[in-house]
Enzyme design. Structure first.
Site, PDB file in Angstrom:
ATOM      1  N   SER A 141      -2.772   5.350  -2.000  1.00  0.00           N
ATOM      2  CA  SER A 141      -2.672   4.509  -0.799  1.00  0.00           C
ATOM      3  C   SER A 141      -3.934   3.677  -0.727  1.00  0.00           C
ATOM      4  CB  SER A 141      -2.599   5.390   0.464  1.00  0.00           C
ATOM      5  OG  SER A 141      -2.720   4.590   1.628  1.00  0.00           O
ATOM      6  N   TYR A 154      -5.146  11.980   6.251  1.00  0.00           N
ATOM      7  CA  TYR A 154      -4.563  11.096   5.248  1.00  0.00           C
ATOM      8  C   TYR A 154      -5.664  10.429   4.419  1.00  0.00           C
ATOM      9  CZ  TYR A 154      -0.981   7.912   3.364  1.00  0.00           C
ATOM     10  OH  TYR A 154      -0.113   7.229   2.544  1.00  0.00           O
TER      11      TYR A 154
HETATM   12  N1  LIG Z   1       5.017   3.993   3.363  1.00  0.00           N
HETATM   13  C1  LIG Z   1       3.772   3.544   3.334  1.00  0.00           C
HETATM   14  O1  LIG Z   1       3.376   2.678   4.141  1.00  0.00           O
HETATM   15  C2  LIG Z   1       2.821   4.063   2.287  1.00  0.00           C
HETATM   16  C3  LIG Z   1       1.618   3.351   2.073  1.00  0.00           C
HETATM   17  C4  LIG Z   1       0.728   3.815   1.116  1.00  0.00           C
HETATM   18  C5  LIG Z   1       1.026   4.948   0.369  1.00  0.00           C
HETATM   19  N2  LIG Z   1       2.196   5.617   0.607  1.00  0.00           N
HETATM   20  C6  LIG Z   1       2.446   6.820  -0.203  1.00  0.00           C
HETATM   21  O2  LIG Z   1       3.666   6.653  -0.900  1.00  0.00           O
HETATM   22  C7  LIG Z   1       4.178   7.942  -1.257  1.00  0.00           C
HETATM   23  C8  LIG Z   1       5.665   7.980  -0.950  1.00  0.00           C
HETATM   24  O3  LIG Z   1       5.835   7.895   0.456  1.00  0.00           O
HETATM   25  P1  LIG Z   1       6.985   7.013   1.136  1.00  0.00           P
HETATM   26  O4  LIG Z   1       6.325   5.933   1.895  1.00  0.00           O
HETATM   27  O5  LIG Z   1       8.026   6.694   0.147  1.00  0.00           O
HETATM   28  O6  LIG Z   1       7.509   8.025   2.257  1.00  0.00           O
HETATM   29  P2  LIG Z   1       8.743   9.015   2.279  1.00  0.00           P
HETATM   30  O7  LIG Z   1       8.501   9.882   3.450  1.00  0.00           O
HETATM   31  O8  LIG Z   1      10.014   8.243   2.192  1.00  0.00           O
HETATM   32  O9  LIG Z   1       8.598   9.832   0.914  1.00  0.00           O
HETATM   33  C9  LIG Z   1       7.764  10.943   0.750  1.00  0.00           C
HETATM   34  C10 LIG Z   1       8.568  11.978   0.007  1.00  0.00           C
HETATM   35  O10 LIG Z   1       7.736  13.106  -0.296  1.00  0.00           O
HETATM   36  C11 LIG Z   1       8.525  14.260  -0.118  1.00  0.00           C
HETATM   37  N3  LIG Z   1       7.715  15.447   0.161  1.00  0.00           N
HETATM   38  C12 LIG Z   1       6.853  15.620   1.181  1.00  0.00           C
HETATM   39  N4  LIG Z   1       6.383  16.873   1.186  1.00  0.00           N
HETATM   40  C13 LIG Z   1       6.956  17.512   0.126  1.00  0.00           C
HETATM   41  C14 LIG Z   1       6.877  18.826  -0.382  1.00  0.00           C
HETATM   42  N5  LIG Z   1       6.108  19.761   0.193  1.00  0.00           N
HETATM   43  N6  LIG Z   1       7.603  19.136  -1.477  1.00  0.00           N
HETATM   44  C15 LIG Z   1       8.400  18.215  -2.068  1.00  0.00           C
HETATM   45  N7  LIG Z   1       8.512  16.936  -1.627  1.00  0.00           N
HETATM   46  C16 LIG Z   1       7.808  16.601  -0.535  1.00  0.00           C
HETATM   47  C17 LIG Z   1       9.403  13.933   1.093  1.00  0.00           C
HETATM   48  O11 LIG Z   1      10.525  14.794   1.200  1.00  0.00           O
HETATM   49  C18 LIG Z   1       9.750  12.480   0.857  1.00  0.00           C
HETATM   50  O12 LIG Z   1      10.970  12.286   0.169  1.00  0.00           O
HETATM   51  C19 LIG Z   1       3.348   8.959  -0.482  1.00  0.00           C
HETATM   52  O13 LIG Z   1       2.396   9.541  -1.332  1.00  0.00           O
HETATM   53  C20 LIG Z   1       2.659   8.092   0.562  1.00  0.00           C
HETATM   54  O14 LIG Z   1       1.456   8.669   1.026  1.00  0.00           O
HETATM   55  C21 LIG Z   1       3.103   5.200   1.532  1.00  0.00           C
END
Ligand SMILES: NC(=O)c1ccc[n+]([C@@H]2O[C@H](COP(=O)([O-])OP(=O)(O)OC[C@H]3O[C@@H](n4cnc5c(N)ncnc54)[C@H](O)[C@@H]3O)[C@@H](O)[C@H]2O)c1
Length: 259
Positions: A141, A154
């Site tokens: 991130s 975070y």
């Molecule tokens: N959405 C944003 O704005 C953003 C920005 C920067 C970084 N990110 C990062 O992107 C990555 C994906 O997130 P996203 O935005 O697609 O959100 P999301 O919530 O759609 O996806 C996260 C996924 O991780 C899975 N997960 C969480 N805990 C878990 C566990 N204990 N065991 C197995 N799976 C688990 C969830 O079930 C989910 O499907 C993350 O690392 C997040 O920090 C997201």
């Protein structure tokens, strides 16, 4: 490393960026896809759509990731590209003491955002190093570079994940291992919908598809840092050049933010 012809493993593939990574890997000609997430319809549907092997489980279980890699490789062959993508935004607060979330929230953030990357690297690196080739795509991130004002959990864990990615790149680059740290700001996923902090949206919200494509572009180009939002590099330059000034500008930004 080109995606075409490789077995690609993706955690957090049941939604958001992970689901988009799965589609993008398939589009680029991955030889096989191993998709993982907590059990649920999201994982089942993306696995059916992309013809992937779905292996559900909780990344917090120390036995799960070794079993995921072992089962996946037994079915589809050695993993060429491992995407540590699952993450949690637990611990975001709208007001109060930034470190207030309880130890159980800190432990959750540490286990999902950092320890799962450690465990995945431990499971795939020995084979990759023996073959002299492999790539890790770590979804981190911009909060790992710049700090999200609303969440110490975070920001601290994403900084740790970036430190880990740097460590692996430095230690194993000469073993044929590539590392790509994917560091977006706001991305239109379920996670963003839960985060009220306006800083995550300040420079625009990108689609998961755009971010996934840029992530694999980074893998294919052998690039370490991928910052889909253009301004992030400028903020990094400011931070590196004048750390005190950057802290002051972030304090002022936080004071202006809605509470
Ligand atoms: N959405 C944003 O704005 C953003 C920005 C920067 C970084 N990110 C990062 O992107 C990555 C994906 O997130 P996203 O935005 O697609 O959100 P999301 O919530 O759609 O996806 C996260 C996924 O991780 C899975 N997960 C969480 N805990 C878990 C566990 N204990 N065991 C197995 N799976 C688990 C969830 O079930 C989910 O499907 C993350 O690392 C997040 O920090 C997201």
């Amino acid at each position: 490393m080109k995606v075409a012809g490789e077995v690609v493993l993706i955690t957090g593939a049941g939604g958001g960026i992970g689901r988009a990574l799965a589609r993008e890997a398939r589009r680029r000609g991955a030889a096989g896809l191993i998709l993982s997430d907590l059990p649920g319809p999201g994982l089942e549907s993306i696995a059916a759509e992309t013809g992937a092997l779905a292996i559900a489980g909780d990344l917090r279980d120390p036995d799960f990731i070794p079993a995921l890699v072992q089962q996946g490789e037994a079915a589809l062959g050695p993993v060429g590209i491992a995407c540590a993508n699952a993450g949690t935004a637990a611990g975001w607060i709208e007001k109060g003491i930034i470190t207030a979330p309880g130890d159980e929230i800190w432990a959750l953030a540490w286990e999902v955002n950092v320890l799962s990357h450690v465990r995945l690297s431990r499971a795939v690196l020995p084979g990759m190093i023996a073959r002299g080739r492999g790539h890790l795509l770590q979804t981190i991130s911009a909060a790992g570079l710049l700090t999200a004002p609303g969440a110490a959990t975070y920001s601290a864990t994403k900084h740790a994940a970036l430190g880990l990615a740097e460590s692996i790149a430095i230690a194993h680059g000469k073993d044929g291992i590539g590392v790509t740290a994917l560091c977006p700001q706001g991305v239109d996923t379920a996670m963003l919908a839960d985060v009220k902090d306006e800083a995550t949206r300040a420079d625009g919200v990108m689609s998961a598809e755009e971010v996934a494509a840029l992530g694999f572009d980074g893998v294919e180009a052998g690039q370490f840092l991928v910052t889909p939002h253009e301004r992030v590099r400028r903020y990094m330059t400011k931070k590196a050049g004048d750390y005190e000034g950057w802290i002051i500008s972030m304090q002022e930004y936080k004071a202006r933010m809605r509470r």
